[in-house]
Every structure is written in structure tokens, then in C-alpha cells.
Design an enzyme around this catalytic site. Structure first.
Site, short mmCIF file in Angstrom:
data_model
loop_
_atom_site.label_atom_id
_atom_site.label_comp_id
_atom_site.label_asym_id
_atom_site.label_seq_id
_atom_site.Cartn_x
_atom_site.Cartn_y
_atom_site.Cartn_z
N ASP A 163 0.83 -1.21 0.00
CA ASP A 163 0.00 0.00 0.00
C ASP A 163 0.87 1.26 0.00
O ASP A 163 2.00 1.24 0.49
CB ASP A 163 -0.90 -0.03 1.25
CG ASP A 163 -2.06 0.92 1.13
OD1 ASP A 163 -2.28 1.49 0.04
OD2 ASP A 163 -2.77 1.11 2.14
N ASN A 215 -10.65 -3.22 -6.39
CA ASN A 215 -9.88 -2.18 -7.09
C ASN A 215 -10.48 -1.77 -8.44
O ASN A 215 -10.09 -0.75 -9.01
CB ASN A 215 -8.42 -2.65 -7.31
CG ASN A 215 -7.57 -2.59 -6.05
OD1 ASN A 215 -6.61 -3.33 -5.89
ND2 ASN A 215 -7.89 -1.68 -5.14
C1 FPP Z 1 -2.13 0.26 -3.24
O1 FPP Z 1 -1.60 1.58 -3.23
C2 FPP Z 1 -1.55 -0.45 -4.35
C3 FPP Z 1 -2.25 -1.04 -5.36
C4 FPP Z 1 -3.71 -1.04 -5.44
C5 FPP Z 1 -1.55 -1.70 -6.46
C6 FPP Z 1 -0.39 -2.53 -6.05
C7 FPP Z 1 0.40 -2.88 -7.24
C8 FPP Z 1 1.73 -2.83 -7.31
C9 FPP Z 1 2.61 -2.46 -6.18
C10 FPP Z 1 2.42 -3.24 -8.53
C11 FPP Z 1 2.15 -4.68 -8.80
C12 FPP Z 1 3.12 -5.28 -9.64
C13 FPP Z 1 2.89 -6.33 -10.44
C14 FPP Z 1 4.04 -7.00 -11.01
C15 FPP Z 1 1.55 -6.83 -10.77
P1 FPP Z 1 -2.60 2.81 -3.35
O2 FPP Z 1 -2.71 3.19 -4.78
O3 FPP Z 1 -3.89 2.48 -2.69
O4 FPP Z 1 -1.82 3.90 -2.55
P2 FPP Z 1 -2.47 5.09 -1.70
O5 FPP Z 1 -3.19 4.43 -0.56
O6 FPP Z 1 -1.28 5.88 -1.28
O7 FPP Z 1 -3.37 5.83 -2.64
#
Ligand code: FPP
Length: 260
Positions: A32, A80
Site C-alpha cells: 500500500d 480495485n
Molecule cells: C495500493 O496503493 C496499491 C495497489 C492497489 C496496487 C499494487 C500494485 C503494485 C505495487 C504493482 C504490482 C506489480 C505487479 C508485477 C503486478 P494505493 O494506490 O492504494 O496507494 P495510496 O493508498 O497511497 O493511494
């Protein structure tokens, strides 16, 4: 003992000794904080996801080197899809980019790709990239890098319950046969046997929630919440979190030896 030197904020170094016999066999991470990482740099949110993907490579290699058997990464949840279309589409392209470049290195490190989630609902190109990576690494016998992609813990339980109900309806099992083993076998983590359940769950970015991740499997997992945003989460953070895990007293509902 694995000896690590961790940088301190006061420019010093701290020595951490990990017990190599107590490295968690299955670590699961809620990655996250990508959006906040990007916002802090006045970049679009997707730049955070891209950096997050780069970091997956680093943490995968670090975990494999330490002898972890399964590393499960929560890459996309069934919730998501509610994000803006552009962000969803970027997230759907990430596995394609990731596997395109990283598969040879995974093979070099003897790492096998596994995927859990509703893969059939992913765009065709993403599905193909995922399936190709699974088959290209099928003969690797080291760590399993398990991506939770379009995964949700409640959806997984619903699917498992209907699978079991179907078996009862078809006379394959009786209602009386339903036990934890049967439920375990109906879960998406069945392919990870004997490492179905994570011993350690890490969530980055300071949020202290489970967010529909591995609900059945985390019954006895140790939970570690760290403030570091996922794109900044380093091998040093992982060492620290494993150290925290090794310092805890896991009792599984029983008593520790001295209390008997
Ligand atoms: C949450 O951060 C993250 C996600 C929903 C996506 C996670 C994906 C990756 C780290 C890359 C995956 C890699 C591969 C190879 C599939 P957020 O966007 O909710 O962060 P925030 O809470 O700061 O907005």
C-alpha cells in the site's frame, strides 16, 4: 544466523541478526501507499504504481535469498475495479510489463510464479502474460512468487463454499465430512501446500487494516504494520519486519513452554 547491517537515521549502523531457522516460510504483503508516494513527488498516481512494480523485483530477490518459500503479494483486489478507468487500465498493464522483463531473472533465481484470483475476468493480454509466466517458470523449484490478482478474501470463501456444496449435492462428500481440511483444500491457496497460510503478513503505508486479504488463511498469522510506503519498502525494512516476527511469541492458542 543471517547478519544484516541496517542504516540508522543518525547515519550510524545497527546490526540485526536473523535466525535463519526461523525465517517465515510464507510472507504475504499488502503493498500500500503507491498513490501517496507519487503525490509527495507531485507525480501522477500511476508513477507510484510503476515504482511499486520496480520494488516488487527487489523484495522478491531479497525474500528468495533469505529462504522464504512463498511470497504472496496483493497486486489487485476485487474492489480495485472501482478506481478510475485509467488507473485500472494502468494496473492491468503492469503484469505484462513486469513479466516481459523479469521472467529470465526469475528463472535464474529458480523462482516460480503462481497466481491466485479471478484470472478469467482480467483483460486477455494480462491473462496471457500471467499464464505465460506461470508456464515459463513451472520447473523452478525455489521460492513461489504468488500474485493475488483480482483476489478478494470473501469472494474466495464464497467460491469455496459453493464448491463444497456442489460436492455434497453430487454425493462426493457428506455434510458430516466438512472440516477445516476440506475447506483448506477448497481455497485458492491449496496449490501452495504445505505453505497455505502466511506466517507473517506485512502492510505498508501506515494503514492498519486487512482489506479483504486472505481472511481464512491469516487466523494465526503475525501482523506487522509499517509506515514506509511500498515504493520505498526496502530489503532493510523486510529484515526489520522479519526480526519483529522472530521476536514474537507464537502460541497458536496454547501456552508458551515456560507457562506449562
Ligand atoms: C495500493 O496503493 C496499491 C495497489 C492497489 C496496487 C499494487 C500494485 C503494485 C505495487 C504493482 C504490482 C506489480 C505487479 C508485477 C503486478 P494505493 O494506490 O492504494 O496507494 P495510496 O493508498 O497511497 O493511494
Amino acid at each position: 544466523m543471517f547478519k544484516f547491517f541496517i542504516k540508522n537515521s543518525e547515519a550510524g549502523q545497527r546490526e540485526i541478526n536473523l535466525d535463519e531457522n526461523k525465517i517465515p516460510k510464507h510472507i504475504a504483503i499488502i503493498m500500500d501507499g503507491n498513490g501517496r508516494w507519487a503525490q509527495k513527488r507531485h507525480l501522477p498516481r500511476v508513477a507510484g504504481h510503476k515504482q511499486g512494480m520496480e520494488n516488487v523485483k527487489q523484495i522478491t530477490k531479497a525474500a528468495s535469498k533469505m529462504g522464504v518459500k512463498v511470497l504472496t503479494l496483493y497486486a489487485f483486489s476485487t474492489e480495485n475495479w472501482k478506481r478510475p478507468e485509467k488507473e485500472v487500465s494502468f494496473l492491468m498493464d503492469l503484469p505484462i510489463k513486469f513479466f516481459d522483463k523479469f521472467v529470465p531473472e526469475l528463472i535464474e533465481n529458480n523462482i516460480r510464479i503462481n497466481v491466485m484470483g479471478y484470472i478469467d475476468q482480467l483483460p486477455e493480454k494480462t491473462r496471457e502474460a500471467v499464464n505465460d509466466a506461470v508456464s515459463q517458470t513451472a520447473n523452478c523449484t525455489g521460492m513461489v512468487l504468488n500474485f493475488a490478482l483480482n483476489y478478494g478474501g470473501r469472494a474466495e470463501i464464497v467460491t469455496a463454499v459453493s464448491k463444497i456444496a456442489e460436492s455434497v449435492k453430487n454425493g462426493i462428500i457428506d455434510v458430516e465430512d466438512i472440516n477445516e481440511k476440506i475447506i483448506n483444500e477448497a481455497m485458492m491457496t491449496q496449490t501452495l501446500t504445505p505453505y497455505n497460510d502466511p506466517e507473517l503478513v506485512i502492510r505498508t503505508s501506515g494503514e492498519e487494516r486487512i482489506s479483504n486479504f486472505l481472511l481464512w488463511q491469516i487466523a494465526y498469522s503475525e501482523l506487522v504494520f509499517t509506515d514506509t510506503l511500498w515504493p520505498d519498502y526496502s530489503e532493510e525494512n523486510l529484515v526489520n519486519d522479519i526480526f519483529a516476527f522472530q521476536s514474537r511469541n507464537r502460541r497458536f492458542g496454547g501456552l508458551k513452554e515456560e507457562e506449562e
